[in-house]
Scaffold this motif. Structure first.
Motif, PDB file in Angstrom:
ATOM      1  N   LEU A  17      46.318  44.389  41.992  1.00 31.83           N
ATOM      2  CA  LEU A  17      45.332  45.657  42.071  1.00 31.83           C
ATOM      3  C   LEU A  17      44.250  46.158  42.857  1.00 31.83           C
ATOM      4  N   ARG A 129      42.991  36.330  39.263  1.00 28.83           N
ATOM      5  CA  ARG A 129      43.117  37.818  39.853  1.00 28.83           C
ATOM      6  C   ARG A 129      42.603  37.353  42.233  1.00 28.83           C
ATOM      7  N   ARG A 133      45.226  39.329  43.870  1.00 29.30           N
ATOM      8  CA  ARG A 133      44.922  40.819  43.749  1.00 29.30           C
ATOM      9  C   ARG A 133      45.832  41.517  45.067  1.00 29.30           C
ATOM     10  N   GLU A 160      42.223  35.682  34.631  1.00 24.40           N
ATOM     11  CA  GLU A 160      43.799  35.092  35.423  1.00 24.40           C
ATOM     12  C   GLU A 160      44.978  35.392  34.331  1.00 24.40           C
TER      13      GLU A 160
END
Length: 172
Positions: A17, A129, A133, A160
Motif C-alpha cells: 500500500l 492495514r 501496509r 482491515e
C-alpha cells in the motif's frame, strides 16, 4: 504448511500500500501525547468491545504510535514489515481460534450440541492495514497461507482484511 493460497481476483492490486505521509506521521507522533490521556479515559469509561481487529490487543498500546512503529512506517524494509505482520497475524489467529474453542465449549456445556455458522463453524479474524501496509494484501495472504488461513478478497481496500480458516477436505 504450504504458501499456496487462492489468487486475488483479476485487476485487484495486492502489492504494498502507499506509504503514509511524513508530515502526517510526525504530527501523529508528536500530538498523540496530548490526546492520549483523553482517549484512554474514554476507553476505560466505555469498557465495551470496540469492534477492533483482534491483532490490536486490548491495552493502551494500541493507541500509541511507538518509536519502532514510526521508524517502520518511515523506512521499513519488506522483511521488517513481514515480521510486524506476522506478529499481528499470530495474535489475531490465536484470538480467533480461542473464540471458536470458547464458543464450542459454551454450546457443548449448556446445550449438549455443537453450533455452527451456516452449516460449519468457521473461525475468522481481521487484520488492519497498519500491520500489512509494507507487504500488501498479497504478502499477508502468503503469511496466512503458511498457517493454513486464507484472505477473503472481497474486503481488500477497506480498513482491515478478513481472514478465515477454510474447512479441510472431506470435513463437510
Amino acid at each position: 504448511m504450504s504458501t499456496v493460497h487462492p489468487p486475488a481476483p483479476p485487476g485487484l492490486d495486492t502489492g504494498p500500500l502507499p506509504a503514509r505521509g511524513v508530515i502526517g506521521l510526525q504530527l501523529q507522533f508528536c500530538l498523540q501525547w496530548i490526546w492520549l490521556p483523553f482517549r484512554v479515559a474514554l476507553h476505560l469509561l466505555n469498557n465495551m468491545p470496540s469492534g477492533d481487529c483482534a491483532a490490536d490487543g486490548h491495552g493502551v498500546g494500541k493507541f500509541v504510535l511507538t518509536p519502532s512503529r514510526y521508524r517502520l512506517e518511515r523506512s521499513g524494509t519488506r522483511e521488517e514489515w513481514e515480521a510486524w505482520a506476522e506478529r499481528a497475524l499470530d495474535q489475531g489467529l490465536t484470538s480467533a481460534m480461542a473464540g471458536v474453542v470458547g464458543y464450542v465449549s459454551h454450546n457443548n456445556s449448556t446445550r449438549g450440541k455443537w453450533k455452527y455458522k451456516g452449516d460449519m463453524l468457521v473461525p475468522e479474524t481481521t487484520i488492519r492495514r497498519r500491520y500489512y501496509r509494507g507487504i500488501g494484501p498479497g504478502g499477508l495472504a502468503v503469511l496466512a497461507a503458511r498457517r493454513g488461513w486464507q484472505v477473503d478478497w472481497r474486503y481488500v481496500g477497506q480498513k482491515e482484511l478478513r481472514l478465515f480458516l477454510p474447512p479441510r477436505e472431506g470435513s463437510a
